[in-house]
Motif scaffolding. Structure first.
Motif, PDB file in Angstrom:
ATOM      1  N   ARG A 123       0.654  -1.093  -0.094  1.00 59.67           N
ATOM      2  CA  ARG A 123      -0.119   0.084   0.242  1.00 59.67           C
ATOM      3  C   ARG A 123       0.741   1.192  -0.025  1.00 59.67           C
ATOM      4  O   ARG A 123       0.306   2.195  -0.547  1.00 59.67           O
ATOM      5  CB  ARG A 123      -0.845   0.103   1.281  1.00 59.67           C
ATOM      6  N   ALA A 124       1.649   1.295   0.755  1.00 60.51           N
ATOM      7  CA  ALA A 124       2.748   2.482   0.679  1.00 60.51           C
ATOM      8  C   ALA A 124       3.449   2.654  -0.555  1.00 60.51           C
ATOM      9  O   ALA A 124       3.555   3.769  -0.870  1.00 60.51           O
ATOM     10  CB  ALA A 124       3.803   2.269   1.832  1.00 60.51           C
ATOM     11  N   LEU A 125       3.919   1.419  -1.458  1.00 62.29           N
ATOM     12  CA  LEU A 125       4.413   1.842  -2.397  1.00 62.29           C
ATOM     13  C   LEU A 125       3.467   2.339  -3.478  1.00 62.29           C
ATOM     14  O   LEU A 125       3.748   3.166  -4.214  1.00 62.29           O
ATOM     15  CB  LEU A 125       5.040   0.378  -3.108  1.00 62.29           C
ATOM     16  N   LEU A 126       2.337   1.751  -3.406  1.00 58.77           N
ATOM     17  CA  LEU A 126       1.235   2.297  -4.339  1.00 58.77           C
ATOM     18  C   LEU A 126       0.850   3.688  -4.142  1.00 58.77           C
ATOM     19  O   LEU A 126       0.541   4.292  -4.981  1.00 58.77           O
ATOM     20  CB  LEU A 126      -0.149   1.412  -4.439  1.00 58.77           C
ATOM     21  N   ALA A 127       0.783   4.151  -2.936  1.00 60.40           N
ATOM     22  CA  ALA A 127       0.534   5.408  -2.526  1.00 60.40           C
ATOM     23  C   ALA A 127       1.701   6.360  -3.240  1.00 60.40           C
ATOM     24  O   ALA A 127       1.254   7.631  -3.599  1.00 60.40           O
ATOM     25  CB  ALA A 127       0.372   5.712  -0.929  1.00 60.40           C
ATOM     26  N   ASN A 128       2.861   5.994  -3.092  1.00 57.09           N
ATOM     27  CA  ASN A 128       4.232   6.903  -3.689  1.00 57.09           C
ATOM     28  C   ASN A 128       3.921   6.984  -5.105  1.00 57.09           C
ATOM     29  O   ASN A 128       4.340   8.018  -5.517  1.00 57.09           O
ATOM     30  CB  ASN A 128       5.202   6.119  -3.045  1.00 57.09           C
ATOM     31  N   ASN A 129       3.420   5.940  -5.823  1.00 60.69           N
ATOM     32  CA  ASN A 129       3.487   5.888  -7.167  1.00 60.69           C
ATOM     33  C   ASN A 129       2.398   6.842  -7.663  1.00 60.69           C
ATOM     34  O   ASN A 129       2.481   7.335  -8.760  1.00 60.69           O
ATOM     35  CB  ASN A 129       3.307   4.368  -7.778  1.00 60.69           C
ATOM     36  N   LYS A 130       1.283   7.048  -6.925  1.00 64.96           N
ATOM     37  CA  LYS A 130       0.120   7.829  -7.521  1.00 64.96           C
ATOM     38  C   LYS A 130       0.343   9.414  -7.389  1.00 64.96           C
ATOM     39  O   LYS A 130      -0.170  10.125  -8.177  1.00 64.96           O
ATOM     40  CB  LYS A 130      -1.225   7.671  -6.428  1.00 64.96           C
ATOM     41  N   THR A 131       1.447   9.847  -6.610  1.00 64.99           N
ATOM     42  CA  THR A 131       1.614  11.163  -6.529  1.00 64.99           C
ATOM     43  C   THR A 131       2.761  11.609  -7.578  1.00 64.99           C
ATOM     44  O   THR A 131       2.825  12.571  -7.910  1.00 64.99           O
ATOM     45  CB  THR A 131       2.485  11.586  -4.921  1.00 64.99           C
ATOM     46  N   GLU A 132       3.244  10.614  -8.434  1.00 60.93           N
ATOM     47  CA  GLU A 132       4.065  11.005  -9.488  1.00 60.93           C
ATOM     48  C   GLU A 132       3.350  11.559 -10.800  1.00 60.93           C
ATOM     49  O   GLU A 132       2.206  10.847 -10.932  1.00 60.93           O
ATOM     50  CB  GLU A 132       5.050   9.663  -9.843  1.00 60.93           C
ATOM     51  N   THR A 133       3.869  12.610 -11.253  1.00 61.60           N
ATOM     52  CA  THR A 133       3.105  13.132 -12.404  1.00 61.60           C
ATOM     53  C   THR A 133       3.998  12.847 -13.561  1.00 61.60           C
ATOM     54  O   THR A 133       5.199  12.907 -13.452  1.00 61.60           O
ATOM     55  CB  THR A 133       2.794  14.518 -12.408  1.00 61.60           C
ATOM     56  N   LYS A 134       3.378  12.404 -14.767  1.00 59.42           N
ATOM     57  CA  LYS A 134       4.076  12.371 -15.989  1.00 59.42           C
ATOM     58  C   LYS A 134       4.356  13.524 -16.791  1.00 59.42           C
ATOM     59  O   LYS A 134       3.448  14.351 -16.651  1.00 59.42           O
ATOM     60  CB  LYS A 134       3.270  11.350 -16.928  1.00 59.42           C
ATOM     61  N   GLU A 135       5.474  13.762 -17.311  1.00 61.17           N
ATOM     62  CA  GLU A 135       5.714  14.836 -18.174  1.00 61.17           C
ATOM     63  C   GLU A 135       5.109  14.873 -19.345  1.00 61.17           C
ATOM     64  O   GLU A 135       4.826  15.726 -20.068  1.00 61.17           O
ATOM     65  CB  GLU A 135       7.267  15.168 -18.099  1.00 61.17           C
ATOM     66  N   TRP A 136       5.222  13.472 -20.138  1.00 60.15           N
ATOM     67  CA  TRP A 136       4.792  13.180 -21.353  1.00 60.15           C
ATOM     68  C   TRP A 136       3.638  12.262 -21.069  1.00 60.15           C
ATOM     69  O   TRP A 136       3.726  11.310 -20.574  1.00 60.15           O
ATOM     70  CB  TRP A 136       5.958  12.517 -22.040  1.00 60.15           C
ATOM     71  N   LEU A 137       2.591  12.465 -21.927  1.00 52.54           N
ATOM     72  CA  LEU A 137       1.172  11.787 -21.923  1.00 52.54           C
ATOM     73  C   LEU A 137       1.001  11.194 -23.233  1.00 52.54           C
ATOM     74  O   LEU A 137       1.207  11.821 -24.187  1.00 52.54           O
ATOM     75  CB  LEU A 137      -0.002  12.574 -21.392  1.00 52.54           C
ATOM     76  N   ARG A 138       0.281  10.076 -23.206  1.00 53.53           N
ATOM     77  CA  ARG A 138      -0.323   9.534 -24.367  1.00 53.53           C
ATOM     78  C   ARG A 138      -1.533   9.928 -24.784  1.00 53.53           C
ATOM     79  O   ARG A 138      -2.394  10.780 -23.950  1.00 53.53           O
ATOM     80  CB  ARG A 138      -0.407   7.951 -24.412  1.00 53.53           C
ATOM     81  N   CYS A 139      -2.084   9.864 -25.973  1.00 60.15           N
ATOM     82  CA  CYS A 139      -3.436  10.353 -26.375  1.00 60.15           C
ATOM     83  C   CYS A 139      -4.630   9.955 -25.487  1.00 60.15           C
ATOM     84  O   CYS A 139      -5.421  10.936 -25.111  1.00 60.15           O
ATOM     85  CB  CYS A 139      -3.781   9.422 -27.667  1.00 60.15           C
ATOM     86  N   ALA A 140      -4.635   8.641 -24.951  1.00 58.82           N
ATOM     87  CA  ALA A 140      -5.544   8.421 -24.129  1.00 58.82           C
ATOM     88  C   ALA A 140      -5.624   9.372 -22.685  1.00 58.82           C
ATOM     89  O   ALA A 140      -6.753   9.604 -22.302  1.00 58.82           O
ATOM     90  CB  ALA A 140      -5.468   6.868 -23.552  1.00 58.82           C
ATOM     91  N   ASP A 141      -4.557   9.700 -22.263  1.00 59.40           N
ATOM     92  CA  ASP A 141      -4.303  10.524 -21.014  1.00 59.40           C
ATOM     93  C   ASP A 141      -4.696  11.936 -21.502  1.00 59.40           C
ATOM     94  O   ASP A 141      -5.559  12.563 -20.756  1.00 59.40           O
ATOM     95  CB  ASP A 141      -3.050  10.688 -20.693  1.00 59.40           C
ATOM     96  N   PHE A 153       3.509  11.507 -28.146  1.00 55.78           N
ATOM     97  CA  PHE A 153       3.421  11.936 -26.793  1.00 55.78           C
ATOM     98  C   PHE A 153       3.142  13.280 -26.500  1.00 55.78           C
ATOM     99  O   PHE A 153       3.903  14.118 -27.552  1.00 55.78           O
ATOM    100  CB  PHE A 153       4.657  11.309 -26.082  1.00 55.78           C
ATOM    101  N   TYR A 154       2.309  13.731 -25.827  1.00 55.94           N
ATOM    102  CA  TYR A 154       2.296  15.115 -25.529  1.00 55.94           C
ATOM    103  C   TYR A 154       2.632  15.604 -24.475  1.00 55.94           C
ATOM    104  O   TYR A 154       2.640  14.826 -23.349  1.00 55.94           O
ATOM    105  CB  TYR A 154       0.567  15.199 -25.686  1.00 55.94           C
ATOM    106  N   ASN A 155       3.168  16.862 -24.255  1.00 62.08           N
ATOM    107  CA  ASN A 155       3.727  17.316 -23.153  1.00 62.08           C
ATOM    108  C   ASN A 155       2.686  17.878 -22.198  1.00 62.08           C
ATOM    109  O   ASN A 155       1.741  18.699 -22.767  1.00 62.08           O
ATOM    110  CB  ASN A 155       4.796  18.683 -23.304  1.00 62.08           C
ATOM    111  N   LEU A 156       2.902  17.534 -21.016  1.00 63.80           N
ATOM    112  CA  LEU A 156       1.781  17.993 -20.017  1.00 63.80           C
ATOM    113  C   LEU A 156       1.735  19.414 -19.666  1.00 63.80           C
ATOM    114  O   LEU A 156       0.548  20.019 -19.702  1.00 63.80           O
ATOM    115  CB  LEU A 156       2.109  17.502 -18.724  1.00 63.80           C
TER     116      LEU A 156
END
Length: 88
Positions: free
Chosen positions: A23-41, A72-75
């Motif tokens: 749970r702690a590992l999953l909680a840490n991963n959710k806070t990361e934001t991606k700089e580059w996004l795919r079309c679906a995002d 890929f699109y820049n956030l």
């Protein structure tokens, strides 16, 4: 060679520790934001269709980088578009 007996309580304590670590590992991963996004995002952020994202890209309103056949699109560009700061 010493023999250790593992009880159900030991296994339950191990399971709880393992679940808490996961749970702690999953909680840490959710806070990361991606700089580059795919079309679906991008579609989810802008609430538009795939075709609209493609039209934005073709008209130059939204820049992309193509890597291996995937755009890929820049956030930052998308956030600027949402706030109305993006100019052609």
């Amino acid at each position: 060679m010493a023999i250790e007996i593992i009880t159900k309580d030991d296994l339950e304590a191990f399971r709880q520790t393992l679940l808490n670590d996961i749970r702690a590992l999953l909680a840490n991963n959710k806070t990361e934001t991606k700089e580059w996004l795919r079309c679906a995002d991008v579609r989810k952020m802008l609430k538009v269709s795939t075709g609209t994202v493609q039209n934005l890209r073709i008209t130059g309103k939204l820049k992309s980088q193509k890597i291996g056949g995937i755009h890929f699109y820049n956030l930052a560009d998308i956030q600027n578009m949402l706030s109305g700061k993006l100019t052609k």
